[in-house]
Design a protein around this motif. Structure first.
Motif, short mmCIF file in Angstrom:
data_model
loop_
_atom_site.label_atom_id
_atom_site.label_comp_id
_atom_site.label_asym_id
_atom_site.label_seq_id
_atom_site.Cartn_x
_atom_site.Cartn_y
_atom_site.Cartn_z
N GLN A 191 12.35 -21.01 88.99
CA GLN A 191 11.41 -21.56 89.97
C GLN A 191 12.13 -22.43 90.97
N GLU A 192 13.09 -23.24 90.46
CA GLU A 192 13.82 -24.13 91.36
C GLU A 192 14.65 -23.33 92.35
N ALA A 193 15.21 -22.20 91.88
CA ALA A 193 16.03 -21.39 92.77
C ALA A 193 15.17 -20.66 93.78
N GLY A 194 13.86 -20.65 93.58
CA GLY A 194 12.98 -20.13 94.61
C GLY A 194 12.42 -18.74 94.37
N ASP A 196 7.77 -26.23 78.11
CA ASP A 196 8.05 -26.47 79.52
C ASP A 196 8.37 -27.93 79.79
N ALA A 247 18.33 -16.49 88.80
CA ALA A 247 19.62 -15.96 89.22
C ALA A 247 20.49 -17.07 89.77
N LEU A 283 23.04 -21.98 83.83
CA LEU A 283 23.38 -23.41 83.78
C LEU A 283 24.80 -23.67 84.27
N ALA A 331 11.89 -21.16 78.58
CA ALA A 331 11.27 -22.18 79.43
C ALA A 331 12.29 -22.74 80.40
N LEU A 332 13.52 -22.95 79.92
CA LEU A 332 14.59 -23.44 80.80
C LEU A 332 14.87 -22.42 81.89
N ARG A 378 12.88 -20.15 83.04
CA ARG A 378 11.75 -20.08 83.96
C ARG A 378 11.84 -21.21 84.98
N LEU A 379 12.11 -22.42 84.48
CA LEU A 379 12.15 -23.59 85.35
C LEU A 379 13.30 -23.49 86.36
N LEU A 380 14.46 -23.05 85.88
CA LEU A 380 15.61 -22.92 86.79
C LEU A 380 15.33 -21.84 87.82
N LEU A 385 24.98 -30.79 85.92
CA LEU A 385 24.20 -29.70 86.51
C LEU A 385 23.90 -30.08 87.95
N ARG A 390 11.70 -28.85 96.59
CA ARG A 390 10.41 -28.75 97.24
C ARG A 390 9.38 -29.53 96.47
N ALA A 449 11.84 -28.49 78.62
CA ALA A 449 12.81 -27.92 79.57
C ALA A 449 13.01 -28.87 80.74
N LEU A 499 11.77 -20.77 72.11
CA LEU A 499 10.76 -21.13 73.11
C LEU A 499 11.39 -21.92 74.25
N ILE A 500 12.38 -22.76 73.90
CA ILE A 500 12.99 -23.64 74.91
C ILE A 500 13.82 -22.83 75.90
#
Ligand SMILES: Cc1cc2nc3c(=O)[nH]c(=O)nc-3n(C[C@H](O)[C@H](O)[C@H](O)COP(=O)(O)OP(=O)(O)OC[C@H]3O[C@@H](n4cnc5c(N)ncnc54)[C@H](O)[C@@H]3O)c2cc1C
Lengths: 261, 410
Positions: B401-404, A238, B410, B310, B394-395, B397-399, A254, A261, A241, B390-391
């Protein structure tokens, strides 16, 4: 729709033989999908543009001018008489001075707007309007809706030209423009000419006045961002990432998160 | 490219040691010459550092393990101090540079145009940058003055902008005006030239204060002329400005409101929509951002989802293309596509020479590989030694979360 295509006397860069510049052949293809089209050439000889007949033009008008005359007034006069909805031209000539100023000068004389570097054209919903797709490089485009008449130059990313057809070249006609066109002498640029000499390429990233060792480093990429690279060994996925996304955003490839937030 | 000219006599006079007997001049050559590249070795000090203290006989420790004392002079401290800003109070004449400012930033080509303007301005002249909207970094690129053009940077009205630039130039009366020879800059330069009825010296590849050089007739000849009012500069032709920063002071310009075209807009343009390139279909050679998978990626479904999220263009190494796991047109490298991308994200790629040839033109490389000694890791600006399987999640997941919407990206 009526389309006029400006044809230039191109020269092959290596052999010096008369050729139709590639962009003008592509312009013929763009025009073929739109409607009635006609070629227009101003210069001493008509034979130099005969190749355009084989590329799909059925009809070329030729305004005879002496060798050193400025083609712009003659082209503007012919275009005013033709009254086309769209004037297509290449970006630059080929084999001449290659300044690319002629379409701009013609548009200025006629008072038409000019849209550069188009790769596609289509009639608009409203009568008399056009959709022109402009290349912005790297596959991006700009769709301009414009009320004609308009001058447009063609970008190399436009669809490839038709194949040369001998029968069509035989059937096509080149017709001289009737009515005397007063030749205007072209402005003679004060330039000195000599054989082309290739210049050494700039070494990117080497500071001015640097030593040979520094230039070598810059050329082999050891001095670029790679040399100052960050290395993370066995990070938490994480964490890694987050690092990657932050790095991509710093570079600007990007987009930032939609809702920070 | 012109380097500052050295004056060897003045340099030597500066290091002359005031001597007592005056029999012959003596010079102190121990100081470093300013501007030189590598630090200078001092063999005497190196030798002295190896000396073993002790008995009568001179003894030296020639073992190459311990670094000798003070063999290399440290950089003088004042070199890293904040550089002073150069100012030109009353320039004799102005050289105007009109950068593209794509995305609101000075591109490398824009900076080269400013470097060219600096060469033409010389010691007496001033460089003014004529820019639309706000921006930064003009001073370090070599601009003495900043003229801010009051124009909407996002609107598409090249004829109107050319009219406003021509009106500004008519008020300023500069000696030279330079544009970059790009799609936008070349277009603007030709419009300004036609409007001002001035000749344009297009695509200059060579530049010095006395002459510009451009290729013509399919590069069989070159034309040389003294710099005129308007010129465009080819890419990679002139070096960027490398001197101390300049002030880029704001220069207000009074434009006569009655001046032709100062407020003009093109009525015929009904709309202009920018259609960004679709990363999924753009040809690999044109793509801006490429994410590529190699033999180290086994979970290709996750890879494809990651590429889509991405907004990158997918690429692959030859191993995956040969195995039929990725289409052949995605192959990066010597026998595939040579990239011109800004950024390359390499997942599980070792970096074979044939593959690196395709990446040579990429400005930024990010690599994920389990092998610390892979060539790709060495080439990368950000290298991560970790399992790509693994990466990638994780990427995602993070993207996501950022998208809400946590859980799904998506
Ligand atoms: C004439 C010729 C032309 C060629 N042209 C091309 C070309 O155009 N393009 C091209 O790509 N190749 C080309 N090749 C092939 C090239 O030499 C290499 O064989 C190829 O690039 C290797 O691909 P790779 O890095 O994906 O695979 P490998 O060399 O197998 O490397 C896989 C990498 O993934 C890492 N890895 C393994 N597991 C993981 C994991 N779980 N997570 C992260 N990393 C992991 C490994 O450490 C290793 O570094 C050519 C070869 C020849 C002979």
């Amino acid at each position: 729709m009526k389309i006029a295509i400006l044809l230039s006397a191109g020269r092959h860069p290596v052999s010096g033989a008369a050729v139709l510049p590639r962009l003008e052949a592509q312009a013929i293809r763009l025009a073929a999908g739109l409607g009635q089209h006609i070629g227009l050439h101003a210069g001493p000889e008509a034979a130099v543009v005969a190749e355009a007949l084989g590329q799909g033009l059925a009809h070329i008008q030729h305004a005879a001018l002496p060798e050193e005359a400025d083609p712009v007034p003659a082209l503007a006069t012919c275009l005013a008489a033709l009254a086309p909805d769209l004037v297509l031209a290449g970006r630059r000539g080929q084999g001449g001075a290659e300044t690319g100023i002629v379409p701009y000068a013609v548009a200025d004389r006629l008072g038409y707007p000019l849209i550069p570097d188009i790769i596609a054209a289509a009639p608009g919903e409203e009568a008399g309007t056009l959709h022109l797709d402009q290349s912005l490089g790297r596959g991006a485009r700009r769709r301009v809706t414009i009320r004609g008449p308009v001058v447009a130059t063609v970008h190399p990313d436009a669809p490839a030209s038709f194949a040369y057809a001998y029968g069509q070249a035989r059937r096509g006609v080149i017709e001289p423009v009737v009515g005397a066109l007063a030749p205007h002498p072209a402005p003679v640029p004060a330039v000195e000419e000599r054989p082309y000499r290739r210049r050494p390429k700039l070494v990117k990233g080497a500071p001015a006045g640097s030593s040979a060792a520094e230039r070598l480093k810059a050329a082999t990429g050891e001095a670029g961002p790679a040399s100052s690279g960050r290395l993370l060994v066995r990070p938490d996925p994480d964490e890694a990432a987050r690092e990657i996304l932050a790095h991509l955003r710093r570079i600007g490839v990007l987009a930032a998160p939609r809702d920070p937030r | 490219m012109t380097r500052p000219r050295r004056d060897p006599r003045a340099e030597r006079a500066a290091i002359r040691v005031p001597d007592r007997d005056g029999a012959r001049p003596r010079y102190d050559r121990s100081a470093r010459r300013p501007g030189g590249g590598r630090p200078r070795r001092d063999p005497r000090a190196e030798r002295a550092g190896q000396r073993v203290a002790g008995p009568l006989r001179l003894r030296y420790d020639l073992g190459q393990v311990a670094p000798a004392e003070g063999p290399v002079r440290a950089e003088p401290a004042q070199r890293t101090a904040a550089p002073t800003i150069l100012t030109v109070e009353a320039p004799d004449f102005l050289v105007v540079a009109v950068p593209d400012m794509a995305g609101g930033r000075l591109s490398a080509h824009d900076r080269q145009v400013l470097g060219a303007a600096r060469i033409l301005a010389g010691r007496e002249g001033g460089v003014a940058v004529l820019a639309v909207g706000a921006g930064a970094g003009y001073g370090s690129a070599g601009a003495d003055r900043l003229i801010s053009l009051d124009d909407d940077p996002d609107a598409y009205d090249p004829a109107g902008r050319a009219a406003r630039i021509a009106a500004t130039l008519a008020a300023l009366k500069p000696r030279h005006v330079l544009f970059p020879e790009t799609l936008d800059g070349g277009d603007l330069a030709r419009r300004v030239a036609v409007r001002m009825r001035e000749p344009l010296f297009g695509n200059a590849e060579g530049l010095s204060p006395t002459g510009l050089i451009r290729p013509a007739r399919g590069r069989s000849i070159e034309q040389r002329a003294a710099p005129g009012l308007l010129a465009t500069i080819a890419p990679e032709a002139v070096a960027e400005y490398a001197g101390p920063p300049r002030e880029a002071r704001l220069l207000p310009v009074e434009i006569d409101a009655s001046m032709r075209g100062a407020q003009e807009i093109t009525q015929e343009i009904l709309s202009a929509i920018r259609i960004p390139a679709d990363p999924a279909t753009v040809p690999l050679g044109l793509a801006e951002f490429v994410a590529a998978a190699g033999n180290g990626v086994t979970d290709l479904d996750t890879f494809r989802r990651l590429v889509a999220v991405l907004r990158a263009t997918p690429g692959a190494s030859r191993v995956l293309c040969d195995a039929g796991l990725m289409p052949r047109q995605t192959q990066v490298g010597a026998s595939g596509t040579v990239l011109a991308a800004t950024c390359y994200l390499a997942l599980g790629i070792s970096g074979a020479p044939q593959h690196l040839q395709g990446v040579a033109g990429c400005e930024h490389v990010v690599a994920v590989n389990t092998d610390l000694h892979a060539a790709m890791i060495e080439r990368a600006g950000l290298a991560i030694v970790q399992d790509a399987q693994l990466i990638m999640p994780a990427l995602l997941r993070l993207l996501g979360q950022e998208a809400g919407d946590p859980g799904d990206a998506a």
